[in-house]
Design a protein around this motif. Structure first.
Motif, mmCIF file in Angstrom:
data_model
loop_
_atom_site.group_PDB
_atom_site.id
_atom_site.type_symbol
_atom_site.label_atom_id
_atom_site.label_comp_id
_atom_site.label_asym_id
_atom_site.label_seq_id
_atom_site.Cartn_x
_atom_site.Cartn_y
_atom_site.Cartn_z
ATOM 1 N N PHE A 150 0.858 -1.048 -0.276
ATOM 2 C CA PHE A 150 -0.020 -0.009 -0.090
ATOM 3 C C PHE A 150 0.918 1.343 -0.221
ATOM 4 C CE2 PHE A 150 -2.310 3.523 2.044
ATOM 5 C CZ PHE A 150 -3.900 3.327 1.372
ATOM 6 N N ASP A 151 0.261 1.889 -0.441
ATOM 7 C CA ASP A 151 1.260 2.720 -0.841
ATOM 8 C C ASP A 151 0.909 4.777 -0.327
ATOM 9 O OD1 ASP A 151 3.076 5.751 -1.706
ATOM 10 O OD2 ASP A 151 2.612 5.427 -3.900
ATOM 11 N N PRO A 152 0.594 4.719 0.594
ATOM 12 C CA PRO A 152 -0.076 6.185 1.307
ATOM 13 C C PRO A 152 0.408 7.515 0.683
ATOM 14 C CG PRO A 152 1.285 5.190 2.844
ATOM 15 C CD PRO A 152 1.699 4.784 1.656
ATOM 16 N N LYS A 153 0.718 6.898 -0.522
ATOM 17 C CA LYS A 153 0.906 9.001 -1.605
ATOM 18 C C LYS A 153 -0.294 8.255 -2.072
ATOM 19 C CE LYS A 153 5.594 9.879 -1.014
ATOM 20 N NZ LYS A 153 6.864 10.635 -1.166
ATOM 21 N N GLN A 154 -0.403 7.402 -2.974
ATOM 22 C CA GLN A 154 -2.245 7.190 -3.610
ATOM 23 C C GLN A 154 -2.771 7.245 -3.345
ATOM 24 O OE1 GLN A 154 -1.200 3.433 -5.932
ATOM 25 N NE2 GLN A 154 0.104 4.721 -7.657
ATOM 26 N N GLY A 155 -3.134 5.777 -1.680
ATOM 27 C CA GLY A 155 -3.616 6.101 -0.620
ATOM 28 C C GLY A 155 -5.054 5.504 -1.232
ATOM 29 N N HIS A 156 -5.131 4.690 -2.770
ATOM 30 C CA HIS A 156 -5.611 3.291 -2.439
ATOM 31 C C HIS A 156 -4.610 1.818 -3.418
ATOM 32 C CE1 HIS A 156 -5.539 3.932 -6.507
ATOM 33 N NE2 HIS A 156 -5.134 5.616 -7.047
ATOM 34 N N VAL A 157 -5.596 1.161 -3.311
ATOM 35 C CA VAL A 157 -5.192 -0.046 -3.901
ATOM 36 C C VAL A 157 -5.687 -0.715 -3.794
ATOM 37 C CG1 VAL A 157 -4.937 -1.186 -1.737
ATOM 38 C CG2 VAL A 157 -2.907 -2.007 -3.730
ATOM 39 N N ARG A 158 -5.715 -1.628 -5.427
ATOM 40 C CA ARG A 158 -6.573 -2.662 -5.801
ATOM 41 C C ARG A 158 -6.012 -4.326 -5.326
ATOM 42 N NH1 ARG A 158 -9.576 -3.959 -11.455
ATOM 43 N NH2 ARG A 158 -10.404 -5.663 -10.940
ATOM 44 N N SER A 159 -6.596 -5.310 -5.047
ATOM 45 C CA SER A 159 -6.050 -7.169 -4.355
ATOM 46 C C SER A 159 -7.077 -7.603 -5.270
ATOM 47 C CB SER A 159 -6.075 -6.456 -2.875
ATOM 48 O OG SER A 159 -5.265 -8.707 -3.324
ATOM 49 N N GLY A 160 -7.088 -7.690 -6.214
ATOM 50 C CA GLY A 160 -8.442 -9.079 -7.102
ATOM 51 C C GLY A 160 -9.158 -8.250 -6.499
ATOM 52 N N ARG A 161 -10.447 -8.776 -6.925
ATOM 53 C CA ARG A 161 -11.286 -8.300 -6.239
ATOM 54 C C ARG A 161 -12.058 -7.316 -5.490
ATOM 55 N NH1 ARG A 161 -16.123 -13.047 -5.092
ATOM 56 N NH2 ARG A 161 -14.683 -13.874 -4.486
ATOM 57 N N VAL A 162 -10.377 -6.743 -4.792
ATOM 58 C CA VAL A 162 -11.077 -6.313 -3.304
ATOM 59 C C VAL A 162 -10.194 -4.961 -3.983
ATOM 60 C CG1 VAL A 162 -10.627 -6.037 -1.090
ATOM 61 C CG2 VAL A 162 -10.863 -7.914 -1.849
ATOM 62 N N LEU A 163 -10.717 -3.529 -3.583
ATOM 63 C CA LEU A 163 -10.287 -2.087 -3.366
ATOM 64 C C LEU A 163 -10.155 -1.484 -2.793
ATOM 65 C CD1 LEU A 163 -9.236 0.568 -5.502
ATOM 66 C CD2 LEU A 163 -11.582 0.722 -5.767
ATOM 67 N N VAL A 164 -9.116 -0.875 -2.118
ATOM 68 C CA VAL A 164 -8.780 -0.514 -0.605
ATOM 69 C C VAL A 164 -9.068 1.091 -0.521
ATOM 70 C CG1 VAL A 164 -8.324 -0.131 1.601
ATOM 71 C CG2 VAL A 164 -8.687 -2.789 -0.058
ATOM 72 N N PHE A 165 -9.645 2.315 0.294
ATOM 73 C CA PHE A 165 -9.373 3.301 -0.385
ATOM 74 C C PHE A 165 -8.649 3.233 1.113
ATOM 75 C CE2 PHE A 165 -11.841 3.784 -3.892
ATOM 76 C CZ PHE A 165 -11.487 4.293 -5.054
ATOM 77 N N ARG A 166 -7.974 4.758 1.303
ATOM 78 C CA ARG A 166 -7.575 5.208 3.079
ATOM 79 C C ARG A 166 -8.589 6.465 3.051
ATOM 80 N NH1 ARG A 166 -1.753 6.890 4.566
ATOM 81 N NH2 ARG A 166 -3.071 8.746 4.577
ATOM 82 N N ALA A 167 -9.827 6.480 4.083
ATOM 83 C CA ALA A 167 -10.181 8.087 4.243
ATOM 84 C C ALA A 167 -10.116 9.374 3.609
ATOM 85 C CB ALA A 167 -11.175 7.529 5.581
#
Length: 244
Positions: A150-167
């Motif tokens: 996870f790159d905090p500067k980007q603030g999001h990451v996709r792993s397979g069928r899951v997309l995670v954002f920082r609030a």
């Protein structure tokens, strides 16, 4: 076409994302659990009282059944993370009818804030955000989000069928990523609804007086969850903010 599901712990800023996805023409459920035992536990008080569960829980249970029957094609999960102590305090107040039954939530005095904070410390499941991905996302999706850097500067990451954002990922970035991921123009526009809450003054006062011992703060910010989604300097700032 992907079937988007906003699947998050509470109070991580995903309501605007879900609305933006719906505005683009998707049917997008917004759920906090897909675990059967957890769902049954949540609806039991209403059932015992002869009442129907909330609309959100009815939708959640219907989604669970559709997933079990595999009638949802290409489910795609969108979720988010937020600094754990701030998230927990916010979630505690959101459920004030259950958590603060003995408190006048319109009273923002220091005495009432101390009582509310004491209840929070003694009763709230503080490890909930630390465990949420392992107890909810991993069993449901077979995706271990901690395996994707996870790159905090980007603030999001996709792993397979899951997309995670920082609030705290900017709405413009969320809009762009969701548009690219789901294939339709999506606009995320958050509104600050907290000031309209009856408990807003007390909530702000509790955040002002809240302080935690070092062992508690270390448990929060040395966790796998915190170390994965925030940098060392960010976690150091969180510690400084909350330490007694």
């Amino acid at each position: 076409m992907k079937y988007p599901i906003v699947y998050t712990m509470a109070k991580v800023g995903t309501r605007a994302m879900a609305q933006g996805i719906r505005d683009a023409g998707f049917h997008c459920p917004e759920v906090h659990t897909l675990d059967r035992k957890a769902m049954l536990a949540q609806v039991k008080p209403a059932i015992d009282a002869g009442e129907l569960p909330s609309e959100q829980m009815i939708e959640t249970m219907a989604l669970r059944r559709r997933l079990d029957r595999k009638t949802v094609r290409r489910p795609f999960y969108i979720t988010a993370v937020r600094e754990p102590i701030a998230r927990n305090i916010s979630a505690f107040f959101q459920n004030h009818k259950q958590n603060l039954r003995t408190i006048d939530i319109t009273d923002a005095s220091i005495e009432t804030a101390r009582r509310a904070f004491d209840i929070f410390m003694k009763t709230y499941p503080h490890d909930l955000p630390l465990q949420w991905f392992d107890t909810n996302v991993l069993p449901q999706t077979s995706v271990d989000v901690y395996q994707a850097p996870f790159d905090p500067k980007q603030g999001h990451v996709r792993s397979g069928r899951v997309l995670v954002f920082r609030a705290d990922c900017p709405d413009a970035v969320k809009s762009t990523v969701l548009t690219e991921t789901l294939g339709r123009p999506i606009t995320v526009a958050r509104k600050n609804e907290s000031t309209a809450k009856r408990y807003f003054g007390l909530y702000e006062k509790v955040k002002e007086i809240a302080s935690f011992d070092e062992a508690f703060v270390n448990r929060m910010y040395d966790s796998k969850y915190a170390r994965h989604f925030w940098t060392e300097s960010e976690r150091r700032a969180f510690r400084k903010n909350w330490l007694a």
